[in-house]
Design a protein around this motif. Structure first.
Motif, PDB file in Angstrom:
ATOM      1  N   ASN A 172      -5.343 -14.056  60.781  1.00  8.18           N
ATOM      2  CA  ASN A 172      -6.036 -15.176  60.159  1.00  8.18           C
ATOM      3  C   ASN A 172      -5.145 -15.788  59.088  1.00  8.18           C
ATOM      4  O   ASN A 172      -4.111 -15.220  58.700  1.00  8.18           O
ATOM      5  N   PHE A 173      -5.551 -16.934  58.583  1.00  6.35           N
ATOM      6  CA  PHE A 173      -4.750 -17.642  57.580  1.00  6.35           C
ATOM      7  C   PHE A 173      -4.421 -16.731  56.403  1.00  6.35           C
ATOM      8  O   PHE A 173      -3.270 -16.651  55.963  1.00  6.35           O
ATOM      9  N   SER A 174      -5.426 -16.020  55.885  1.00  8.57           N
ATOM     10  CA  SER A 174      -5.215 -15.191  54.697  1.00  8.57           C
ATOM     11  C   SER A 174      -4.359 -13.963  54.972  1.00  8.57           C
ATOM     12  O   SER A 174      -3.871 -13.327  54.034  1.00  8.57           O
ATOM     13  N   ASP A 175      -4.158 -13.614  56.249  1.00 10.36           N
ATOM     14  CA  ASP A 175      -3.266 -12.504  56.588  1.00 10.36           C
ATOM     15  C   ASP A 175      -1.806 -12.920  56.457  1.00 10.36           C
ATOM     16  O   ASP A 175      -0.928 -12.076  56.224  1.00 10.36           O
ATOM     17  N   VAL A 176      -1.539 -14.206  56.635  1.00  8.60           N
ATOM     18  CA  VAL A 176      -0.161 -14.712  56.642  1.00  8.60           C
ATOM     19  C   VAL A 176       0.176 -15.439  55.346  1.00  8.60           C
ATOM     20  O   VAL A 176       1.262 -15.263  54.792  1.00  8.60           O
ATOM     21  N   PHE A 177      -0.761 -16.254  54.855  1.00  9.80           N
ATOM     22  CA  PHE A 177      -0.504 -17.067  53.673  1.00  9.80           C
ATOM     23  C   PHE A 177      -1.399 -16.646  52.504  1.00  9.80           C
ATOM     24  O   PHE A 177      -2.453 -16.053  52.696  1.00  9.80           O
ATOM     25  N   ASP A 178      -0.940 -16.978  51.318  1.00 12.91           N
ATOM     26  CA  ASP A 178      -1.707 -16.711  50.102  1.00 12.91           C
ATOM     27  C   ASP A 178      -2.778 -17.794  50.000  1.00 12.91           C
ATOM     28  O   ASP A 178      -2.532 -18.904  49.498  1.00 12.91           O
ATOM     29  N   PRO A 228       0.605 -11.868  49.528  1.00 16.36           N
ATOM     30  CA  PRO A 228       1.314 -10.942  48.634  1.00 16.36           C
ATOM     31  C   PRO A 228       1.970  -9.741  49.313  1.00 16.36           C
ATOM     32  O   PRO A 228       3.111  -9.408  48.969  1.00 16.36           O
ATOM     33  N   PRO A 229       1.319  -9.057  50.284  1.00 15.98           N
ATOM     34  CA  PRO A 229       2.015  -7.928  50.917  1.00 15.98           C
ATOM     35  C   PRO A 229       3.279  -8.354  51.665  1.00 15.98           C
ATOM     36  O   PRO A 229       4.281  -7.632  51.667  1.00 15.98           O
ATOM     37  N   ILE A 230       3.245  -9.529  52.291  1.00 12.21           N
ATOM     38  CA  ILE A 230       4.424 -10.039  53.007  1.00 12.21           C
ATOM     39  C   ILE A 230       5.516 -10.400  52.014  1.00 12.21           C
ATOM     40  O   ILE A 230       6.696 -10.064  52.207  1.00 12.21           O
ATOM     41  N   GLU A 231       5.144 -11.098  50.933  1.00 13.60           N
ATOM     42  CA  GLU A 231       6.123 -11.461  49.902  1.00 13.60           C
ATOM     43  C   GLU A 231       6.779 -10.214  49.308  1.00 13.60           C
ATOM     44  O   GLU A 231       7.994 -10.188  49.083  1.00 13.60           O
ATOM     45  N   ALA A 232       5.980  -9.174  49.071  1.00 18.54           N
ATOM     46  CA  ALA A 232       6.514  -7.958  48.442  1.00 18.54           C
ATOM     47  C   ALA A 232       7.549  -7.284  49.330  1.00 18.54           C
ATOM     48  O   ALA A 232       8.647  -6.950  48.880  1.00 18.54           O
ATOM     49  N   SER A 288       3.428 -13.312  63.735  1.00 19.55           N
ATOM     50  CA  SER A 288       3.592 -14.273  62.639  1.00 19.55           C
ATOM     51  C   SER A 288       3.957 -13.577  61.336  1.00 19.55           C
ATOM     52  O   SER A 288       4.775 -14.087  60.554  1.00 19.55           O
ATOM     53  N   GLN A 289       3.375 -12.416  61.089  1.00 21.42           N
ATOM     54  CA  GLN A 289       3.676 -11.699  59.857  1.00 21.42           C
ATOM     55  C   GLN A 289       5.094 -11.127  59.886  1.00 21.42           C
ATOM     56  O   GLN A 289       5.801 -11.136  58.868  1.00 21.42           O
ATOM     57  N   MET A 290       5.514 -10.652  61.041  1.00 26.74           N
ATOM     58  CA  MET A 290       6.893 -10.164  61.169  1.00 26.74           C
ATOM     59  C   MET A 290       7.882 -11.317  61.027  1.00 26.74           C
ATOM     60  O   MET A 290       8.946 -11.187  60.411  1.00 26.74           O
ATOM     61  N   ALA A 291       7.532 -12.478  61.595  1.00 26.51           N
ATOM     62  CA  ALA A 291       8.393 -13.655  61.467  1.00 26.51           C
ATOM     63  C   ALA A 291       8.477 -14.116  60.017  1.00 26.51           C
ATOM     64  O   ALA A 291       9.519 -14.609  59.558  1.00 26.51           O
ATOM     65  N   ALA A 292       7.379 -13.959  59.271  1.00 28.74           N
ATOM     66  CA  ALA A 292       7.378 -14.350  57.863  1.00 28.74           C
ATOM     67  C   ALA A 292       8.361 -13.499  57.056  1.00 28.74           C
ATOM     68  O   ALA A 292       9.015 -13.993  56.129  1.00 28.74           O
TER      69      ALA A 292
END
Length: 522
Positions: free
Chosen positions: A167-173, A262-266, A402-406
Motif C-alpha cells: 500500500n502507499f504507506s508501505d512504500v512512502f511516508d 521510515p523503515p525503507i529510509e533507515a 517496490s520496497q526493494m526497488a526503493a
C-alpha cells in the motif's frame, strides 16, 4: 545500528584481519578490508531507525565470509585499459559536471493561493513499477490542483508483472506526503464513508494533456458525480507548456513530498554508509532482468533456451506483446540494455580501476551468476543490497518489489556516480533526482554507438586499450548530468509519438524547476 556483539571471538576476528591485511597490496583488497572492519566501526555510528537483530554467529559468518579475499584471487581477475590499482587515482572520474550555478527553484509564485474549495474527490489507481507510479502520483497531485479536487491517497498497482501488494504507506511516508502538500492540494487518506459505494465517474485521462483538457473535459464531470476515478496515472500530463506553478508543484511532489517510508529510509541510508566504507562508489542500474528482457525482446548473449523463455513470457503478457521483434535490430538501434559484460567493458574504458566499488541496483539478474562472470572479474567489489544487508534486515522488504526497488533508489541517488544500463523509468527518475540534488555525476551510456564498438572488439577488429578508451571517454564527455534545457520532440514525429520522443519532465526539469540566482556582489 550496532553490528558488533559482546563476546565476539577476538582471536578469529584478528586472524581474519591479518588475512585481509596480508592481501591488501591492491586497492581492491584494501577496500574489502575496509568493509570487513566496518562491522566494528558501525558499533558507535547508531541509526535513527533500529533494524532487526540477528544471531551473533550468523552475523559474524556473513560479514567475514561474504567479503573474503578469494574473490580477488580468482584466476579470471584482471586489470584493463590502464585501470591499474597501482596507478594514482584519477579524481576526475568522481567529479560532477559543472553545475553552472543552477539550483532548484520550486517555491510557488506570489500569486499562488492555498487550495480552493474542493469540487469533489479524485481517486487514483497507479500503474507500473515503483518509478512509473512515482511519476504518476506526482502528475495526479498537479491534476488535483488543476481540478480543485481533494486527492485521496493513491492506490498502488498490485496487478502488474511484479504482483506487489504494497500500500502507499508501505512504500512512502504518508504523513509527510500530506503535510508537504497542505498548501497545494487537500489530501485525505480515504473517501468519506457515505461516498464509498456511491457511483463514480471512471476515466482514462488522455495522455500528455495540458490544463485545458482537464478544465474543459474532466472538470464538467463534477456536475454529475462527486467522485472521479483515474484508471491510470502514468503520463497524464504533458512534459512541456504547462503553467510555471504547476510544473513547480510537480517537482515539489516528486523530489520532496514523495519521501520513502521510515523503515525503507533507515535501511537505505545504512546501505549507503556500508557502500561508502569502500570509498567512492558507482551505482549501476543493471536492467538485465527478466521483465525488461522479455518486454524489449532483447536476447543478445542469451542461450536459445533463455531466449525461448522470454519470448513465451512476452507472448503471454497482453500489454507487452509486440509482433515481429528482431533482437539484433533492437540492439543495433540502441533499444536494449547493455549486458553485464558490456557494462564491464564500458566502465573499464572510462578509466575506472578494478578496485572501484560497484553497487548493483537491480532485481534478480536474468541467468544469475552465469551472466555476471565477466563483470565480476573486472570489478571484484561488486555489491548489492543482498550482500550489504543481512537476510534479517531485508526480510520485511524482500517480498515486495517496490520496497526493494526503493532501497536501490536511495543508494543510487546518494552514489558518487550513477550509471544506468538502460534508459527506463528508474534511470530517468534517479537521473532527475541527482540533478535536483546538485547535478551529481550521472553517466548515460550511448548504447547505439557502444554496441558497434563492442561488436568490433568481439570480432577482433578493435582491441581493448587506449584507443577504445579514448573513443568512449570522448563520446560521453557531455553525457554526465550537467545542466541543460530539457529536450523537445524528435524532429518529424507526429501524434503520440511526438510526445513519447520528448525527454521526460522528471528526468530533467530544467528550466521549470531550476534557476541561476543573481550574484549579490554584482
Amino acid at each position: 545500528m550496532a553490528l558488533r556483539r559482546k563476546g565476539r571471538p577476538a582471536g578469529r576476528r584478528a586472524a581474519v584481519r591479518w588475512w585481509l591485511l596480508s592481501l591488501a597490496g591492491t586497492a581492491a583488497a584494501a577496500a574489502l578490508l575496509a568493509v570487513a572492519l566496518h562491522v566494528s566501526a558501525s558499533a558507535s555510528a547508531g541509526a535513527p531507525y533500529r533494524l532487526a537483530k540477528q544471531p551473533r554467529e550468523a552475523e559474524e559468518l556473513r560479514w567475514e565470509q561474504e567479503f573474503a579475499p578469494p574473490q580477488l584471487a580468482s584466476p579470471h581477475s584482471r586489470k584493463l585499459d590502464g585501470a591499474t590499482d597501482d596507478a594514482a587515482p584519477d579524481n576526475t572520474l568522481w567529479l560532477p559536471a559543472p553545475s553552472r550555478r543552477f539550483v532548484p527553484c520550486v517555491s510557488p509564485s506570489p500569486d499562488y493561493k492555498r487550495p480552493a474549495k474542493s469540487r469533489g474527490y479524485l481517486l487514483v489507481h497507479t500503474n507500473g513499477g515503483l518509478n512509473q507510479m512515482r511519476a504518476g502520483i506526482s502528475d495526479m497531485v498537479a491534476v488535483a490542483r488543476i481540478l480543485n479536487a481533494t486527492l485521496i491517497i493513491p492506490e498502488l498497482d498490485k496487478k502488474s508483472f511484479w504482483l506487489d501488494k504494497s500500500n502507499f504507506s508501505d512504500v512512502f511516508d504518508e504523513e509527510h506526503f500530506i503535510r508537504s502538500l497542505v498548501n497545494d492540494v487537500k489530501v485525505e487518506k480515504r473517501l468519506p464513508m457515505e461516498l464509498v459505494k456511491a457511483p463514480k465517474s471512471v476515466r482514462h485521462f488522455k495522455s500528455w494533456s495540458g490544463v485545458d483538457y482537464y478544465r474543459d473535459e474532466i472538470s464538467p464531470l463534477w456536475e454529475h458525480r462527486q467522485v472521479i476515478r483515474a484508471a491510470k496515472s502514468d503520463s497524464r500530463l504533458a512534459n512541456n507548456f504547462l503553467p510555471p506553478d504547476i510544473q513547480k508543484l510537480r517537482c515539489r511532489t516528486f523530489f520532496q513530498a514523495l519521501r520513502y517510508a521510515p523503515p525503507i529510509e533507515a535501511l537505505g541510508n545504512l546501505l549507503v554508509e556500508r557502500m561508502k566504507s569502500f570509498g567512492p562508489y558507482i551505482a549501476l542500474h543493471l536492467r538485465y532482468e527478466k521483465d525488461m528482457l522479455a518486454f524489449s525482446g532483447c536476447t543478445y548473449g542469451l542461450s536459445q533456451t533463455e531466449s525461448d523463455e522470454l519470448a513465451s513470457i512476452r507472448d503471454n503478457t497482453t500489454y507487452w506483446k509486440v509482433k515481429d521483434i528482431d533482437p539484433l535490430e533492437q540492439r543495433s538501434d540502441g533499444h536494449c540494455p547493455l549486458t553485464p559484460k558490456e557494462v564491464g567493458m564500458f566502465l573499464s574504458a572510462l578509466g575506472y580501476p578494478s578496485s572501484t566499488p560497484v553497487y548493483i541496483a537491480a532485481g534478480e539478474i536474468y541467468g544469475g551468476e552465469s551472466h555476471m562472470v565477466e563483470l565480476q572479474s573486472r570489478f571484484p567489489i561488486l555489491m548489492s543490497k543482498e550482500k550489504l544487508a543481512s537476510a534479517e534486515e531485508l526480510r520485511p522488504f524482500s517480498k515486495y518489489a517496490s520496497q526493494m526497488a526503493a532501497l536501490d533508489y536511495i543508494v543510487s541517488v546518494e552514489s558518487d556516480v550513477f550509471i544506468p544500463s538502460y534508459s527506463g523509468n528508474m534511470a530517468r527518475a534517479v537521473a532527475g533526482h541527482r540533478r535536483f540534488h546538485g547535478h551529481r555525476k550521472t553517466v548515460i551510456p550511448e548504447r547505439k554507438a557502444l554496441v558497434r564498438l563492442f561488436d568490433k572488439v568481439d570480432s577482433g577488429l578493435l582491441n581493448e586499450g587506449d584507443v577504445l578508451s579514448q573513443m568512449i571517454t570522448e563520446m560521453h564527455r557531455k553525457r554526465q548530468g550537467s545542466p541543460r534545457k530539457r529536450k523537445g520532440p524528435v524532429s518529424g514525429t507526429k501524434g503520440s509519438d511526438r510526445f513519447r520522443s520528448e525527454e521526460a519532465f522528471y528526468e530533467n526539469p530544467l528550466p521549470d524547476c531550476f534557476c541561476q540566482p543573481k550574484d549579490d556582489s554584482s
